[in-house]
Design an enzyme around this catalytic site. Structure first.
Site, PDB file in Angstrom:
ATOM      1  N   ASP A  59       0.826  -1.205   0.000  1.00  0.00           N
ATOM      2  CA  ASP A  59       0.000   0.000   0.000  1.00  0.00           C
ATOM      3  C   ASP A  59       0.860   1.255   0.000  1.00  0.00           C
ATOM      4  O   ASP A  59       2.078   1.207   0.194  1.00  0.00           O
ATOM      5  CB  ASP A  59      -0.909   0.017   1.232  1.00  0.00           C
ATOM      6  N   TYR A 134       6.960  -9.624   6.851  1.00  0.00           N
ATOM      7  CA  TYR A 134       6.945  -8.182   7.086  1.00  0.00           C
ATOM      8  C   TYR A 134       7.489  -7.865   8.479  1.00  0.00           C
ATOM      9  O   TYR A 134       7.413  -8.686   9.395  1.00  0.00           O
ATOM     10  CB  TYR A 134       5.517  -7.636   7.006  1.00  0.00           C
TER      11      TYR A 134
END
Length: 288
Positions: A59, A134
């Site tokens: 994003d 992540y």
């Protein structure tokens, strides 16, 4: 991919601050758009440039040190890469691809190709992946707040209980429907296998959340982190994360954390002989 095309794997790093995410969007600066514009420059494309397929569509504001993409190039494009440039000897295509893309991106880019290789048979950057890992950085009241890290660290005003956060995170592991932690997308499944989720403090007191899964749905990592922050502040109990997950609907019990704290660190793949089989398996719809 046509029979004559050659597929290349690109390992990519970027600071996401000034990008509107990975995916190409009209009139917005994106990572995909920037890289494909570089490819268009190299190959002098008058129409559509070679298209990138990516492991994780990050994003806006999300960073990456271990993003992976692939691109299919025609025999003519591969020949152009191999052609001697100036006084150089004929180049290996993958070396020339990395060098020329980074040359177009400039001397101080916020996105670059860290490695380029000719992909093995069956490789698909998206569907062959076994997991994405992540990291999320949070500085609380007792952590060192470094202005130089402001673009990759979220700040919270309270002191967080990292042990409680870690207990809550550990309870989320396994194959589950994470609809409570995902932004709904029509036709997309929210079933995922959470393979790792943990919290610790680094030497400067910054909280580091590490999370890995076969794949993540939209905003899932930042929602999971937001729920853990609520646990760290004592507003939720560690076991509440599982309770909320099993309700399978979005809730106001936690906030989605800012994008700037999130970095895609690594994408894992099987051995070469299993790449094609993994891609076919992943294309199937996940079920519980």
């Amino acid at each position: 991919m046509t029979d004559q095309a050659t597929r290349f794997r690109l390992d990519i790093a970027y600071q996401g601050t000034d990008f509107a995410g990975w995916a190409r969007q009209p009139d917005l600066r994106t990572v995909q758009g920037t890289l494909e514009e570089a490819l268009a420059t190299i190959f002098r494309c008058s129409g559509e440039p070679p298209s990138l397929t990516v492991a994780g569509r990050t994003d806006a504001g999300v960073h990456a040190t271990g993003q992976v993409a692939h691109v299919d190039l025609s025999p003519e494009q591969v020949a152009l890469l191999r052609r001697p440039h100036g006084k150089r000897e004929p180049q290996l295509a993958h070396d020339a691809l990395k060098r020329r893309v980074n040359g177009v991106l400039g001397p101080v880019p916020d996105v670059l190709v860290s490695r380029a290789t000719e992909a093995p048979a069956g490789f698909d950057a998206r569907f062959s992946a076994l997991w994405r890992r992540y990291e999320y950085r949070v500085a609380d009241r007792i952590a060192l707040r470094d202005p130089l890290q402001r673009h990759r660290t979220a700040w919270v005003p309270n002191t967080l209980d990292v042990d409680a956060m870690d207990r809550g995170a550990h309870g989320m592991l396994g194959l589950h429907d994470f609809a409570s932690y995902c932004k709904a997308r029509e036709g997309a499944t929210t079933i995922r296998t959470l393979q790792a989720f943990s919290w610790r403090r680094d030497a400067e007191g910054v909280l580091l959340g590490e999370v890995a899964a076969d794949a993540f749905c939209h905003s899932m990592v930042r929602a999971l982190v937001g729920a853990c922050v609520e646990v760290g502040e004592g507003k939720l109990r560690p076991g509440d994360l599982v309770t909320l997950r099993d309700e399978r609907q979005r809730t106001s019990a936690f906030k989605v954390m800012p994008a700037r704290g999130l970095t895609l660190r690594e994408v894992g793949y099987p051995v070469d002989a299993e790449l094609g089989r993994r891609a076919e398996q992943t294309r199937g719809l996940r079920t519980l």
